[in-house]
Structures are given as structure tokens and as C-alpha cells.
Design an enzyme around this catalytic site. Structure first.
Site: not given
Lengths: 594, 241, 129
Positions: A233, A391, A356, A246, A243, A117, A288, A231, A14
């Protein structure tokens, strides 16, 4: 058995793994880097990140401000020395990605555009439409192709780390296409295997996010830190958990309950901001954890709607207009049409919280080093100390880059200095793994992999969800122990060698169970409420800095259970303060400048 | 939820001589995707192998043929196939097991066209690129490497050496990028025997593309560039003489 | 990657010669490509006409007589239909190859140009006759 000697092994293809591999390749072109991934790199879960990557960019922003937002967002559980390092290096990493061709969205003068954000005081999120993760991953993957030093091992599944006397020596992997065992030896190993969201029932994560790297490290005595912080979401699609970024709220989307009321103003995030004028840290742009918790409260009050049996609230984007939506949120329009049959320009999207991100992970220092010599961890599988108890959205994509680079360079340095370990040293370990694999094949009488896996995901959802209590978590832990016992008796019914997905799923479930156990044990130990960890037990509803301004450190005991230790948080410049959003935050500005 | 029948192509290389179709019962409602159906079948028969990951049409793993048309399993719904539904592995690739095909040829073609930004300038500031300059290549940068276009392309079926739609579209993406200086390095691949001129603009690649990348347009724009490049090189070489 | 005991046996079926019959999309593609066949016939007619013209009046009348035969007329009507179909596909593909303006505008302009040119020929021909 195939045996190969490399200098560095990166496990996971990734964003973090690719960034690390490139950094190592840039240290020396003669270094031999193995990029081992259980899927083709461009399938990695980084691809699904939508919103963006944060870095201080505009003139009216400052490193202190990004630092403050991150530390406050973490509910003061982030290590401040790590946050300092992170905010200092964030911008240059995003520029580096731009220099490699990432198609960042632009302002009309050709400079990079930044967006609002959640939890961030200033616009500092770089984005590439609403496919930021996709573009970052493909840019990194394509860039990695130009380095001959990077040798890819696509669709190789890492089964175990090779460790001799606290010194990493390589990995043992299964080649998915042939079922062969492969021994890869190296002087440094970087774990970049992603999170563990799949141990929960409703999650936004890809099927591959099964906590493999965390469990690999845990089984060799490496600690997992802050695992209780998971977390949710606030905006996943009902059922699938897909998802909805945001960025929808950054663009001005609002959240409504079943009566069309903007309920967030009732939970310390108000006052209500006017339609079309989103304000940082207010209402829908709160963090979040708060938003997900508000959903839970609304559900308890019976104010949530229903979508095919799932409790939902509504994300209203209608006032943004079709043109703006197609330009700024094209993927969201597609997803809403495909998976809930809703045109966001005409109808609010039903959404609900879904797991999430795992804030915790393999414990490392700011240099990404673990307690095993030569073993590094980066990205979501790691706990470098950046996210603490919560986060902030758009910090994690930048994290992949900043710490990916650190780990790649450190690993290259280590590999160039060290001598390899004689492979006789781990012959026994490999023989044991081979025997264990061979013993897996057989038939199940009345139990199945699916039954155990579903048992785990439901237990975690019920016991370690948005709000937690002692009783629920104890029950969850007992269930996990039972499931683990059942797991050890399970057999893999497909005896084939080529692309045996049943075998891989079996191994992934084993990893997942280990991780689930540490999440639950860590959550039980933290008898306060902080960030994403909220307890409903008497006297535990608030943050307790006197006792718990500390990380949980989960270690596997000899009997297989999880032991919890504590590690103090690094506080350099910002003493714990109130974590306030909405109007309540304005009285807090003095602290912003500290 | 209603029960219905679907067909799945199965192939076990350790037992079968060639693939065959088997029939399965699945429970389906309006939201059941082909991927959901495959997962249900896998619960009945764990030996079924297929690739999948994100479930939201962005990772590019779950490409399959649905009634002979290349589709992403997660983005294709049973409701759109009320009569019969047969799922088979992507065409024009070798089948490894069940619905898993060998993607290595695809990756080789992709790597061959140098799909990275070529520009040796060292700098610590971002390039300037206007939204108009971005718009020139943005569409072609949306490829998720799912490989559906290769299964849709009869020219790739006839000649596996053909670089193919996704790779050539990606080459075009970088050639169009205002920050890139590597066109001269990529043109030999486009001009070559297995480059853009192999394409006859069948156009099905663009029809099946789940991200509307329109690789056929990219390749044929590439032909214009290739023609220009070849004419220029004729002038250049006659100038030398 | 070399391997010792490999159980892989990838199966690649031979590419079907009748691939173009499998899907409607492919059939339409082949139809587009096949429009060249009636066009060949039309061009042969034209060349035969020019030759006849050069051979004097009796040969020219023979050609006119040939052109009036029902099967020849039918084939030429087919050619016209094929050419129009080809033009339609071409006009739709062209904006994707040369994206100079919005596709719908480019398609409209191309058809307009076709009508103007064809109309011009009709007027010239009428004036000549």
C-alpha cells in the site's frame, strides 16, 4: 479431548467467515455451524479496512467498466470468468449489507453515496466514513447473533485440518483459554483466515494476519496460487505501517516528495491534475503497485524525506480544509495525530509503502472449492482468481461478501448431502499432533522465537520487496531454509495451559514460514514483471504474455520444499492489452467498451 | 530511546493465588505506546499474556488499566506518564491470566439487547436514509466493543447483571435507526431491572471511551424512551380495562 | 462449553467499597450526589419557617433569630454553593440526554433561565418587603 459434531466449520470470524456462516444459516435453520476464530470476531482484520467496497451503482457506470478496471488492474492475470461473476453479484451484496443495517454514507436525497478509488474509472466505491471495514464487520457480527444455528468458538486456534482420503472431516483446535485440544468434526470446512502480511517487516496488517489458513491447506497438499503477488500500500505510516486510506487521495489528497514536487507525473501517471480536482486513474488515483514503485524510484534518486530514520514522502491534505477532513476522514485525522503527531489540516502526513495484501492464496474455483472435497476457501486467504497480479482497492471488501455467500451456500449444500466420516479414520493424525505439541515444551539455549520471526520478516522485506531480483530472492530462500531449521529446534518456554500466547505465536510462526517460502519460490519462478511483481534482472523488466499469462501454482513437495506448476489464465472477453494510466490511457478507450 | 521502569500486573492461574505487580525495564521514546512496551516485555518474558491486534485503535483488543484508568494500550503513550506507570487488567472483569480478562459477560450483555436491524421487509433495493437520519445514530454505531466503559462503570462493578454502557448504547443505536422497526422488542431489556435505570449517570464510561461514543448519553436518552414507553403502556392497559 | 480438565481459575477481586475515592472523576460524581445533603438542611429551615409563621409573631421572630445565627448562615451559604455546583453539572448533562440544540447554546439558555427566575424572585421579594 473435547469432541463435537457439527455440519459446517467456518475457520475465521472476519468479514468472509461471518458472511459465509450467515449464508449457511439461511439455507437451513437446523444446520449446525461452528464459527471458529482465534480472536473474537469483531477483532478480525476486516475491521481495519478503511476505504470502501466497490460495486457498479450509478447510471453512468457499467458492469463492463468494472470488469475492465479489475482485469486491467490485475495486469490481465485475473480469471475473467471469476471477475464476471464478481461484478454481477457485487451490487446486490452491498444492498444486502444495507438491509442488515450497515451505516453507508449517504447523499442528501438519502441514496447511497459512492466515492472515487484508485484504478477505478468511475465512482463506484460504497463507504461508511473512513471506517468501512469496521462497519461491515460489526454489521455482519451483530447480524450473525440472530441465527441460533451459528455456534461461536471464540479464541479457538486451529492447529490442523482433519482430512481422510482427500475428504475434509473437521479441524483440530486449541482452546486458548484452557489449552485443551478440541476435535471439531464436520462435513464441510470453510477457510476464511485472512492474509499473510505479517511475514513482512513493514506492513499495515493486524498482528493476527499470519497466514494460518494458507499453511493449513498447503500442509494437506492444497495448492497456493499466485503467491508472488504481494501488494504494497503506498501510504502507510513510517515505522508502524499503520494504514492511511486510499480514500485520502480519492478525496483529493496529493503526494509530494521532499521538495514538494508531485513526483507521480514522472512515472506515466500524469499530467498533473489541478489541486482539488482528482481524476480517476490519474496521478494519485493510479493503482497501488505503480504508486509504491514510484516511491522506490524516488528513494533511489534521493528525493524522499526522512522521518525518524525512515524514508518517506508526504501526503498533503491541507487544501481539503479541517471541516471536510473531520467529516470524511475522521479516523485518518485521529491516527495522524496519535501516531506521527501531525494535524493533517495543517501539515502533510509522512508516509511510505507497507505490505498490505496478499493477492495469492489457497487455490479455488469460482465456487470457492479447493482440491480437497468439502474444503472451501474465501477472502484474503483464498485465490479465487479475482485479483491477479494486483488488487484494486475496494474490490476485496466486496469479495468477502460475494464469495462468502457462495461458499456458505455451497458448504451447506455439501453438508446436507454427505455423511460424516468415522472418526477412527483420523485417530492417528490426532495422536501425532498431540505428541508434537507435547514435545514443544522446553527451554531455548541461545535462540528465540523473536529472533527467528524477525529474521523471516527482514529476509522477506529485503528479498521479496517492491522490486526483486534473482540474487536477492535466492538469498532470501536460503535464509528461509536456515530459519526453518532453527524453527524446528525452538521450544515453547511457557508451559502453562491458560492463555499461553507463547504457544500460539510459535504455531503462527510455523505457518508464516511455510507461506513465506511459497511467496519466495513463486516469485523466483516468474521471470517477468507483472503488477505487484517487479523484477530488475536483465530482460525481465516487462510483462511477457507469451510465457507468463499463467498463474503460479505452488505445491508442497514430499521433502518440504515448494514445487511450482503453471495454470493458464481464464480469458473470456478481454485479450491482454497495455495497462495504461493518466493521459496514456485515453487512447485506450476503445478497449474499455470491449 | 531512554530506559525506564514500568509495572505490570501478573497473574498465572496455575501458580498464583492472586495477581501481583512486577517491575520491568523498557526502552521508550516519544512514540512508544503502552502496547509497544508490553511487546518489549514479552520479548524478555514470553509467558506474559495480553490481547492485541490492529495497533490502530479500531479492533478493541488491547484494553488495560493504565494507572487505574481504562485505556487502549495502542493509543496510550509512555510520554504522557513521565513518573510512574502501572498496567493492570481491565477492572470489573475476572482476570484469566496477566492482562487477559474474561470478556464473556460483556458478549452476553451485547447479544441480549438484539443488536441487529429488525425489519422483516424483503427487498433488493437499499432503504432511503438521509444524512440527517444517519447522523441521529452514527455516533452510537462507532463502538468498537473494547469494554473500557464496563471497567469505568461502578454500577457494573456493583452489579454484573447490569447490561452496561456498550450494550445499552448499541440498543439505542438501533432504536434510533430510521430503518429499524424493532424498538418494541428491545424496550423490555431497557425497562428491566438491569436495564437503563441502573445507570446513575456517573459518566466515566463516556470519559474513557476511545471512540467518543458517549454511552452515558445513549443510556440516559434511553431512560427518556423507557419512561415514555412505561407511561404509554399504563395508558394502553387502562384503555383495555 | 463443558470441559474435562480445566486449568482456568479466573480471579475477580471484590468490588471496593471505597471505589469512589480512587479517582478524581468519581470524587466529583459523589460530590454532585452529595449536594442533596445541605439541600435537605435548607428545606428543613423552610418548613420550620412556615410552621413559625403559622404560630404567630413571637415564634416568627424566634425563627428569624435562628436564621441569623452564624452557623445557620454558613450552612445556607454552603447550600447555595452546592446548588450552583449541582446546577452546573445538571446543565452540562442535560443537552446529552435531550439533544435539542448545540450543547453550548443549551447550557447558556439554562443559566439564563436560572438568572431570570432568581432575579424575578429577588424583585418580588423586594416589592413585598
Amino acid at each position: 479431548m473435547l469432541q463435537l459434531d457439527m455440519d459446517i466449520i467456518v475457520v475465521g470470524g472476519g468479514g468472509a467467515g461471518l458472511r459465509a456462516a450467515i449464508a449457511a444459516a439461511e439455507v437451513s435453520p437446523s444446520i449446525k455451524i461452528a464459527l471458529v476464530s482465534k480472536v473474537y470476531p469483531m477483532r478480525s482484520h476486516t475491521v481495519a479496512a478503511e476505504g470502501g467496497a466497490a460495486a457498479v451503482t450509478s447510471d453512468d457506470d457499467s458492469l463492463q467498466s468494472h470488469f475492465y478496471d479489475t482485469v486491467a488492474g490485475s495486469d490481465w492475470l485475473a480469471d475473467q470468468n471469476v471477475v464476471e461473476f464478481f461484478v454481477q453479484h457485487a451490487y446486490q451484496e452491498l444492498v444486502q449489507l444495507e438491509r442488515w443495517g450497515c451505516p453507508w454514507s449517504r447523499k442528501s436525497d438519502g441514496t447511497v453515496q459512492v466515492r472515487r478509488f484508485g484504478g477505478m474509472k468511475t465512482e463506484r466505491t460504497w463507504f461508511a466514513a473512513d471506517k468501512t471495514g469496521f462497519h461491515i464487520l460489526h454489521t455482519l457480527f451483530q447480524t450473525s447473533l440472530k441465527y441460533p444455528a451459528i455456534k461461536r468458538f471464540d479464541e479457538y486456534f486451529v492447529l490442523d485440518l482433519l482430512v481422510v482420503e482427500q475428504q475434509v472431516a473437521g479441524v483440530l483446535a486449541i482452546r486458548y483459554s484452557t489449552g485443551e485440544l478440541v476435535q471439531l468434526r464436520a462435513k464441510s470446512v470453510i477457510l476464511a483466515t485472512g492474509g499473510a502480511g505479517r511475514v513482512f517487516h513493514y506492513n499495515t496488517n493486524s498482528g493476527i494476519v499470519t497466514g494460518d489458513g494458507m499453511a493449513l491447506a498447503l500442509r494437506h497438499g492444497v495448492a497456493l496460487r499466485d503467491m508472488e503477488f504481494v501488494q504494497y500500500h503506498p501510504t502507510g505510516l513510517p515505522g508502524s505501517g499503520i494504514l492511511i486510506t486510499e480514500a485520502c487521495r480519492g478525496e483529493g489528497g496529493i503526494l509530494l516528495n521532499k521538495d514538494g514536487y508531485r513526483y507521480l507525473q514522472d512515472y506515466g501517471l500524469g499530467p498533473e491534475t489541478p489541486l482539488g480536482e482528482p481524476r480517476n486513474k490519474y496521478m494519485e488515483l493510479g493503482p497501488r503497485d505503480r504508486l509504491s514503485q514510484a516511491f522506490w524510484q524516488q528513494q533511489k534518486l534521493g528525493l524522499t524525506g526522512d522521518y525518524q530514520g525512515h524514508a518517506v514522502v508526504y501526503l498533503d491534505l491541507r487544501h481539503l480544509g479541517e471541516k471536510h477532513l473531520n467529516e470524511r476522514l475522521p479516523l485518518i485525522c485521529e491516527l495522524a495525530k496519535d501516531y506521527v503527531n501531525v494535524d493533517p489540516a495543517k501539515t502533510p502526513i509522512p508516509i511510505r509503502p507497507a505490505v498490505h495484501y496478499t493477492m495469492g492464496g489457497i487455490m479455488t474455483n469460482v465456487d470457492c472449492e479447493t482440491s480437497i472435497n468439502g474444503l472451501f476457501a474465501i477472502g484474503e486467504c483464498a485465490s479465487v482468481g479475482l485479483h491477479g497480479a494486483n488488487r484494486l482497492g475496494s474490490n476485496s471488501l466486496t469479495e468477502l461478501l460475494v464469495f462468502g455467500k457462495v461458499a456458505g451456500e455451497k458448504a451447506a449444500g455439501t453438508a446436507l448431502q454427505k455423511n460424516g466420516i468415522s472418526h477412527h479414520a483420523f485417530a492417528t493424525q490426532i495422536a501425532e499432533q498431540e505428541a508434537a505439541l507435547a514435545a514443544l515444551h522446553g527451554h531455548n539455549s541461545d535462540d528465540s522465537l523473536v529472533a527467528v520471526r524477525t529474521g523471516m520478516t527482514l529476509a522477506m522485506e529485503q528479498g521479496c520487496g517492491i522490486y526483486r531480483d534473482e540474487e536477492g530472492m535466492q538469498r532470501c530462500l536460503e535464509q528461509l531454509h536456515e530459519l526453518n531449521t532453527r524453527y524446528t529446534q525452538l521450544k515453547v518456554v511457557d508451559h502453562g495451559k491458560v492463555y499461553n500466547s507463547a504457544l500460539l505465536q510459535h504455531l503462527e510462526l510455523g505457518f508464516g514460514l511455510d507461506v513465506a517460502m511459497t511467496i519466495c519460490s513463486s516469485a523466483l519462478a516468474r521471470t517477468e514483471s507483472r503488477g505487484a511483481h517487479q523484477r530488475t534482472d536483465d530482460g525481465m523488466g516487462t510483462r511477457n504474455d507469451g510465457e507468463f499469462l499463467q498463474h503460479t501454482v505452488a505445491v508442497r513437495q514430499v521433502d518440504g520444499s515448494v514445487g511450482i506448476h503453471w495454470q493458464p489464465v481464464s480469458v473470456t472477453s478481454l485479450p491482454p492489452g497495455q495497462r495504461l494510466y493518466g493521459d496514456a490511457n485515453t487512447s485506450n478507450t476503445a478497449e474499455d467498451k470491449s | 530511546m531512554t530506559s525506564r521502569n514500568i509495572g505490570i500486573m501478573r497473574y498465572n492461574p496455575e501458580q498464583d493465588k492472586k495477581p501481583h505487580t512486577e517491575s520491568y525495564q523498557v526502552e521508550a521514546d516519544d512514540n512508544t505506546s503502552v502496547l509497544d512496551a508490553l511487546q518489549q516485555v514479552q520479548q524478555q518474558d514470553p509467558s506474559l499474556s495480553f490481547r492485541w491486534s490492529c495497533r490502530m485503535a479500531i479492533c478493541g483488543s488491547c484494553g488495560v488499566m493504565v494507572n487505574s484508568v481504562p485505556k487502549l494500550g495502542c493509543q496510550t503513550f509512555l510520554r504522557d506518564y513521565p513518573d510512574s506507570l502501572v498496567i493492570s487488567p481491565l477492572s470489573n472483569f475476572a482476570v484469566e491470566k496477566d492482562l487477559i480478562v474474561d470478556m464473556e459477560p460483556f458478549l452476553e450483555h451485547l447479544s441480549a439487547i438484539k443488536p441487529w436491524l429488525i425489519n422483516s421487509e424483503q427487498s433488493t433495493v437499499p432503504h432511503v436514509q438521509t444524512p440527517q437520519q444517519l447522523a441521529r445514530y452514527q455516533q452510537f454505531a462507532n463502538c468498537i466493543n473494547c469494554g473500557l466503559c464496563y471497567s469505568a462503570c461502578p454500577q457494573f462493578g456493583l452489579n454484573p447483571e447490569f447490561r452496561g454502557p456498550a450494550a445499552l448504547a448499541l440498543a439505542h443505536r438501533y432504536n434510533l435507526d430510521s430503518r429499524d422497526l424493532g424498538k418494541a422488542e428491545r424496550m423490555p431489556q431497557l425497562n428491566a431491572k438491569d436495564g437503563v435505570w441502573t445507570c446513575t449517570f456517573v459518566g466515566f464510561c463516556s470519559e474513557v471511551c476511545p471512540k467518543k461514543v458517549d454511552p452515558a448519553a445513549a443510556i440516559n436518552q434511553g431512560k427518556v424512551e423507557s419512561a415514555k414507553d412505561m407511561i404509554l403502556s399504563v395508558f394502553k392497559s387502562s384503555g383495555v380495562r | 462449553m463443558p470441559s474435562h480438565n480445566n486449568s482456568r481459575r479466573p480471579y475477580l477481586p471484590a468490588f471496593r467499597r471505597d471505589w469512589w475515592l480512587q479517582l478524581r472523576f468519581y470524587q466529583l460524581y459523589m460530590l454532585r450526589e452529595a449536594t442533596v445533603l445541605p439541600l435537605l438542611f435548607f428545606i428543613s429551615c423552610l418548613i420550620y419557617g412556615l410552621y413559625s409563621l403559622s404560630q404567630g409573631e413571637s415564634q416568627w421572630l424566634k425563627w428569624l433569630d435562628f436564621m441569623a445565627r452564624p452557623w445557620v448562615v454558613a450552612l445556607n451559604v454552603l447550600t447555595l454553593a452546592a446548588s450552583l455546583f449541582h446546577a452546573k453539572t445538571f446543565f452540562e448533562l442535560f443537552p446529552r440526554v435531550m439533544p435539542l440544540a448545540p450543547p453550548s447554546l443549551m447550557i447558556a439558555v439554562q443559566w439564563l433561565a436560572t438568572v431570570v427566575v432568581a432575579g424575578g424572585f429577588v424583585v418580588l421579594l423586594g416589592a413585598w418587603v
